[in-house]
Design a protein around this motif. Sequence first.
Motif, short mmCIF file in Angstrom:
data_model
loop_
_atom_site.label_atom_id
_atom_site.label_comp_id
_atom_site.label_asym_id
_atom_site.label_seq_id
_atom_site.Cartn_x
_atom_site.Cartn_y
_atom_site.Cartn_z
N THR A 1 -5.68 5.20 -6.41
CA THR A 1 -6.21 4.97 -4.83
C THR A 1 -6.89 3.61 -5.06
O THR A 1 -8.03 3.47 -5.87
CB THR A 1 -7.36 6.05 -4.45
N ASN B 1 2.41 5.64 -7.72
CA ASN B 1 1.13 5.89 -8.35
C ASN B 1 0.07 7.04 -7.55
O ASN B 1 -0.72 6.76 -6.91
CB ASN B 1 0.39 4.73 -8.58
N LYS B 2 0.64 8.20 -7.72
CA LYS B 2 -0.04 9.52 -6.81
C LYS B 2 -1.75 9.41 -7.45
O LYS B 2 -2.55 9.62 -6.72
CB LYS B 2 0.63 10.67 -7.43
N ARG B 3 -1.87 9.08 -8.61
CA ARG B 3 -3.22 9.31 -9.30
C ARG B 3 -4.05 8.05 -8.92
O ARG B 3 -5.45 7.96 -9.04
CB ARG B 3 -3.28 9.52 -10.75
N LYS C 1 1.24 4.08 -3.31
CA LYS C 1 1.08 5.51 -2.94
C LYS C 1 2.27 6.31 -3.60
O LYS C 1 2.11 7.36 -4.17
CB LYS C 1 0.62 5.76 -1.76
N SER D 1 0.84 -1.32 0.01
CA SER D 1 -0.15 0.02 -0.12
C SER D 1 0.78 1.27 0.15
O SER D 1 0.59 2.04 -0.44
CB SER D 1 -0.87 0.05 1.27
#
Length: 299
Positions: free
Chosen positions: A66, A62-64, A59, A55
């Motif tokens: 969720t 891959n900022k975009r 994050k 997790s």
Amino acid sequence: MEELEQGLLMQPWARLQLAENSLLAKAYITKQGYALLVSDLQEVWHEQVDASVVSQRAKELNKRLTAPPEAFLSHLDDLLRPLLKDIDCPGKATFSCDHVAEALILRVRSELSGLPFYWNFHCILASPSLVSQHLIRPLMGMSLALQCQARELATLLRMKDLEIQDYQEGGASLSRDRLKTEPFEETSFLEQFMVEKLPEACSVGDGRPFVTNLQNLYTAVTRQEAQGRQKLEDAGDLQASGGASPHGTDSHLPNQPEEPVSSAPSHPEPDKEPTATSGPVQRPRLSKVKRKKLRGLFS
């Protein structure tokens, strides 16, 4: 994490063909995390992480995106599985690797839910015990199994020769001379094999013959070793629990024969009578009480 370790051990090795080189790899992915083992036949690298690490790394890379860690783990499994099974999936993902000091970083680029997805496997040098568990011990077991198989085949050939000899002595003959064979001589066969066949047979190359022809035997050997280890652990646990209970019983028995007074409250009348009687009458009552107590202990 023990589930990941055991699951990885049961996995076969496969070729991980990258643009720059070819690696041997095995992976095990669950909802709780993944374990990965990679080798270039010179070094062995390893990474094992749980869902929390997945997790956090997702994050960072891959900022975009969720999603829960289970979704990332499922996507990684979908990407690695066909690659390790040598199934061509054009355009689904791009893999590359970099050596950083003694570590190996396996980079993945793909798409998840229509968005770019990036992942880096950070593999460090595997410990000697891990290399032994996944390579040395299984390969030794495979060698012993193949040796046993060769002996069984040699015995079968000798029995076939005796069968043919019996047919010949009974008057049977071959209808086609080209089918005639010489009686099997194990010593001369092994000598000839060492000279003529061994150089080709033991050509490791990039590991392709190992992952192509021997993985059924590899997984059978690792499964057998895991079962043997589990039996030893179970026997040790049983011996520990079995050794503790008799010892506990013995430790109580010598101290308890004089102590059954704890059962006296269930018989209030005999307790009142000894206090009112004289010494000579007490002796038979004491022996009677002792007999009751011993019956209670061993009944």
